[in-house]
Design an enzyme around this catalytic site. Structure first.
Site, mmCIF file in Angstrom:
data_model
loop_
_atom_site.group_PDB
_atom_site.id
_atom_site.type_symbol
_atom_site.label_atom_id
_atom_site.label_comp_id
_atom_site.label_asym_id
_atom_site.label_seq_id
_atom_site.Cartn_x
_atom_site.Cartn_y
_atom_site.Cartn_z
ATOM 1 N N TYR A 68 0.788 -1.232 0.000
ATOM 2 C CA TYR A 68 0.000 0.000 0.000
ATOM 3 C C TYR A 68 0.823 1.285 0.000
ATOM 4 O O TYR A 68 0.728 2.099 -0.905
ATOM 5 C CB TYR A 68 -0.956 0.006 1.200
ATOM 6 C CG TYR A 68 -1.986 -1.086 1.106
ATOM 7 C CD1 TYR A 68 -2.941 -1.089 0.091
ATOM 8 C CD2 TYR A 68 -1.992 -2.145 2.018
ATOM 9 C CE1 TYR A 68 -3.872 -2.104 -0.023
ATOM 10 C CE2 TYR A 68 -2.926 -3.164 1.917
ATOM 11 C CZ TYR A 68 -3.857 -3.138 0.902
ATOM 12 O OH TYR A 68 -4.765 -4.147 0.787
ATOM 13 N N PRO A 95 -11.306 -0.626 -2.060
ATOM 14 C CA PRO A 95 -12.497 -1.412 -2.402
ATOM 15 C C PRO A 95 -13.755 -0.738 -1.864
ATOM 16 O O PRO A 95 -13.685 0.166 -1.026
ATOM 17 C CB PRO A 95 -12.251 -2.742 -1.699
ATOM 18 C CG PRO A 95 -11.415 -2.389 -0.518
ATOM 19 C CD PRO A 95 -10.584 -1.195 -0.922
ATOM 20 N N HIS A 103 -7.711 0.872 2.140
ATOM 21 C CA HIS A 103 -7.436 -0.533 2.442
ATOM 22 C C HIS A 103 -6.249 -0.768 3.375
ATOM 23 O O HIS A 103 -6.100 -1.858 3.929
ATOM 24 C CB HIS A 103 -7.189 -1.260 1.119
ATOM 25 C CG HIS A 103 -7.609 -2.695 1.110
ATOM 26 N ND1 HIS A 103 -7.753 -3.453 2.251
ATOM 27 C CD2 HIS A 103 -7.915 -3.524 0.088
ATOM 28 C CE1 HIS A 103 -8.114 -4.679 1.920
ATOM 29 N NE2 HIS A 103 -8.220 -4.750 0.612
ATOM 30 N N SER A 119 -5.920 -14.954 4.469
ATOM 31 C CA SER A 119 -5.725 -14.327 5.777
ATOM 32 C C SER A 119 -4.704 -15.091 6.610
ATOM 33 O O SER A 119 -4.743 -16.319 6.701
ATOM 34 C CB SER A 119 -7.058 -14.278 6.529
ATOM 35 O OG SER A 119 -6.858 -13.840 7.857
ATOM 36 N N SER A 122 -10.383 -12.350 -4.851
ATOM 37 C CA SER A 122 -10.612 -12.391 -3.410
ATOM 38 C C SER A 122 -12.022 -12.879 -3.132
ATOM 39 O O SER A 122 -12.973 -12.455 -3.790
ATOM 40 C CB SER A 122 -10.431 -10.993 -2.802
ATOM 41 O OG SER A 122 -10.566 -11.029 -1.404
ATOM 42 N N GLN A 123 -12.130 -13.791 -2.175
ATOM 43 C CA GLN A 123 -13.452 -14.211 -1.704
ATOM 44 C C GLN A 123 -13.873 -13.277 -0.569
ATOM 45 O O GLN A 123 -13.171 -13.158 0.430
ATOM 46 C CB GLN A 123 -13.436 -15.659 -1.205
ATOM 47 C CG GLN A 123 -14.778 -16.092 -0.669
ATOM 48 C CD GLN A 123 -14.808 -17.491 -0.067
ATOM 49 O OE1 GLN A 123 -15.841 -18.111 0.003
ATOM 50 N NE2 GLN A 123 -13.663 -17.985 0.391
#
Length: 654
Positions: A90, A103, A329, A445, A540-541
């Site tokens: 980032y 997002p 984010h 994660s 991404s889920q």
């Protein structure tokens, strides 16, 4: 792979009692790196990479030195990769936040009959935010536990405490994530309300009392009236935050020359969150249109200036019913955003009368409008920012598709991981669109460790490639390949969530070399390393338990963003790309994805019943399904598929 270090660390800065993030063995990471990349490179590229990796990992070589330094770092830090990862993912990124980084969560379409209804919704939402903030302040939020693979493990909760206490400060070369760590100084008790590109300070605590919903509504009505006034309307300063990070840092320095601007910046940077009261954007919008509006506001002609992108949480309430939240984010991951927004939506659906509320404050001081002194230089900067945002608006190609043919329950019945299954479907879709596989990012994660954020599941596996190529072959072969691809995807997922994936490790090795002022090792200059980190498919889920969906933009110019939300009987996909890329088209990708999902369903359905197959050595596909009792030059194989293996019942040679 080595046994995980599960001993809790005494340094509890990243989660009380959680183990430290393990450090993989160097050889394991290098071997996995080669395996992940071999089928994505030309033979010539791979041969070169193999030699470079061998040299890097040689006994007594550079790799071993850097690994030993990482071992020391792990001993001295709560999380050895966190700072490296945060900067790389980032804070070093110079791209503009909207579309490229931030997002959005899109709420269900609201049906406001009158302007007051949208303000009531906003007041209710703010009340829910304050309720959630109270839970955070009292540390009353229950601990999250892992779901899916290796379910039941407690997870680090640190990210939640940055939701309303952090700010991304732009810098000329690197941004800074500013977080309120101290509990000595009282936290600000105000929200910034953006309305018609103007910013207002809404105090949510007055005379030591939290405002109730009626008072919040009264204050929002005052703000709406003040914003409607043509007097003293200032330019849309928020547009500056939509620019590239270096450009915004320079613009902020110009703003800071005036004390009035410094005071206004301070109020925004220290607020709990933003609530953006957007003007209506025409008739009821499609899901794709709402997703795009949430990501970029529609540009300067709509609500693009009604934002302040550096704040982690910007709640958007559109007069036309387009509502959601845009998040910066860097402080937290998608699941934290989901948990917070689900709390808010459930709070708003529930009966507010059940909650204890503070008594109304009789005379409320009017909200304060933030003032700005705009020089000709600032006007010029605003015009430049507006132009760049408009290009973003015109470039984004978003397709939100709700796939209703089946959902995760069907996939579970096949004894397969829904996430792994969808990832393989994404690979099949990309292959059908582009006749190749590419470097793919799937966030995993690592919150089961102190200060854990994410690592990468590399979904473009050799087994996935074998499966997508086999989709032209007979069912028996295809099913074996599908199971193999899903099994490998599931295994890599477990490696990633247990801290044993390769991306964070390679990043750590690269960054420790930089800290030691060494010449960049050849492995990080090699073409394969550039290809491996150019994530054309970024996935991404983001599952939810209430009706809403997450969306984001691609991370490279010729790439796709693919966010998916698996539900019991359907799956929501948000696919994004850029119009400027001749290689990509979101609509075409979605078509290929739908067909991939249908073909995989048909394959699973066919292979979960009793069928007769025939083995004919003379045919192109030697093993094929047959309904005939006669097969020349071959023999029958009757098989029963029981979801986990093929059972040979009868072999008749003829």
């Amino acid at each position: 792979m080595p046994v995980l270090d599960q001993e809790p660390s005494k340094d509890l800065g990243g989660g009380d009692g959680l183990p430290k993030l393990p450090l993989p063995v160097l050889k394991d990471t290098l071997d996995m790196y080669l395996r992940c990349m071999k089928h994505l490179l030309t033979e010539e590229q791979f041969n070169k990479t193999q030699n470079v990796v061998k040299q890097f990992g040689a006994p007594g070589g550079v790799g071993e030195l850097l690994q030993s330094k990482l071992v020391e770092r792990r001993e001295n830090k709560a999380n050895w990769v966190y700072d490296y990862w945060l900067n790389d993912m980032y804070l070093n990124n110079r791209l503009a936040l909207p579309v490229n980084s931030s997002p959005a969560m899109v709420f269900p379409q609201q049906h406001f009959r009158a302007p007051i209804d949208s303000l009531r919704f906003a007041a209710h939402l703010i009340s829910g935010v304050l309720e959630y903030k109270t839970l955070l302040d009292s540390r009353a939020l229950p601990v999250d536990y892992a779901r899916g693979q290796l379910a039941g493990t407690p997870l680090c909760m640190e990210q939640y405490y940055r939701l309303f206490t952090s700010y991304r400060l732009p810098g000329p070369e690197r941004d800074t994530l500013v977080a309120q760590e101290s509990s000595v100084m009282p936290e600000p008790e105000h929200i910034i309300v953006a309305c018609k590109n103007q910013f207002f300070v809404l105090d949510v605590v007055i005379n030591f009392r939290r405002l109730n919903e009626r008072d919040l509504l009264a204050q929002l009505e005052k703000i709406a009236r003040m914003a409607d006034s043509e007097e003293e309307r200032v330019p849309p300063i928020g547009l500056l935050t939509s620019d590239g990070r270096t450009e915004w840092a320079e613009s902020r320095s110009v703003l800071m020359k005036e004390s009035t601007n410094r005071d206004s910046l301070d109020m925004i940077e220290r607020c709990l969150c933003l609530v953006c009261l957007d003007d209506a954007s025409g008739p009821e919008l499609s899901d794709s249109a709402r997703a795009m509006l949430m990501l970029h506001g529609g540009g300067v002609a709509k609500n693009g200036g009604n934002r302040w992108y550096d704040k982690p949480m910007q709640f958007v309430v559109g007069a036309g019913g387009c509502c959601g939240v845009v998040c910066e984010h860097s402080p937290f991951e998608g699941i934290v955003l989901v948990q917070c927004t689900e709390f808010l939506l459930k709070y708003m659906i529930g009966s507010p009368s059940k909650l204890v509320r503070a008594a109304s404050v009789s005379e409320l001081p009017a909200p304060r409008k933030l003032r700005w002194k705009c020089t000709p230089e600032i006007h010029k900067l605003l015009a430049s920012s507006a132009d760049k945002l408009q290009r973003q608006v015109e470039n984004l190609d978003m397709n939100v598709h709700k796939f209703y043919n089946y959902g995760k329950e069907f996939i579970k019945k096949q004894k397969m991981s829904p996430d792994a299954y969808i990832q393989v479907a994404l690979q099949l879709a990309y292959y059908r669109c582009h006749s190749r596989l590419v470097s793919t990012y799937e966030s995993a994660s690592i919150r089961r460790f102190q200060k854990g954020r994410v690592d990468n599941i590399r979904s473009a596996t050799p087994e996935a490639l074998a499966f997508v190529k086999a989709m032209t072959d007979g069912e028996l072969i295809k099913m074996e390949m599908l199971r193999s691809a899903i099994n490998v995807q599931t295994k890599y997922t477990i490696l990633a969530i247990t801290g044993m994936a390769i991306d964070n490790h390679l990043l750590g090795l690269r960054e420790i070399a930089h800290e030691l002022k060494m010449e960049k090792p050849e492995i990080f200059k090699d073409e394969a390393h550039l290809i491996s980190n150019h994530f054309i498919l970024s996935t991404s889920q983001v599952p939810t338990t209430v009706e809403m969906f997450c969306c984001y933009g691609p991370v490279v110019p010729n790439g796709y963003g693919a966010c998916y939300n698996p539900q019991s009987d359907h799956i929501i996909f948000c696919v994004s790309s850029f119009h400027e890329s001749p290689e990509t088209c979101s609509t075409e990708f979605v078509k290929c994805l739908v067909q991939a999902l249908l073909d995989m369903r048909d394959l699973c359905s066919k292979c979960n019943s009793e069928d007769v197959y025939c083995c004919c050595p003379t045919k192109k596909n030697p093993i094929h399904r047959t309904n005939s009792n006669v097969c020349q030059n071959g023999f029958y194989i009757q098989v029963k598929k029981n979801q986990s293996k093929f059972e040979l019942l009868v072999v008749v040679l003829h």
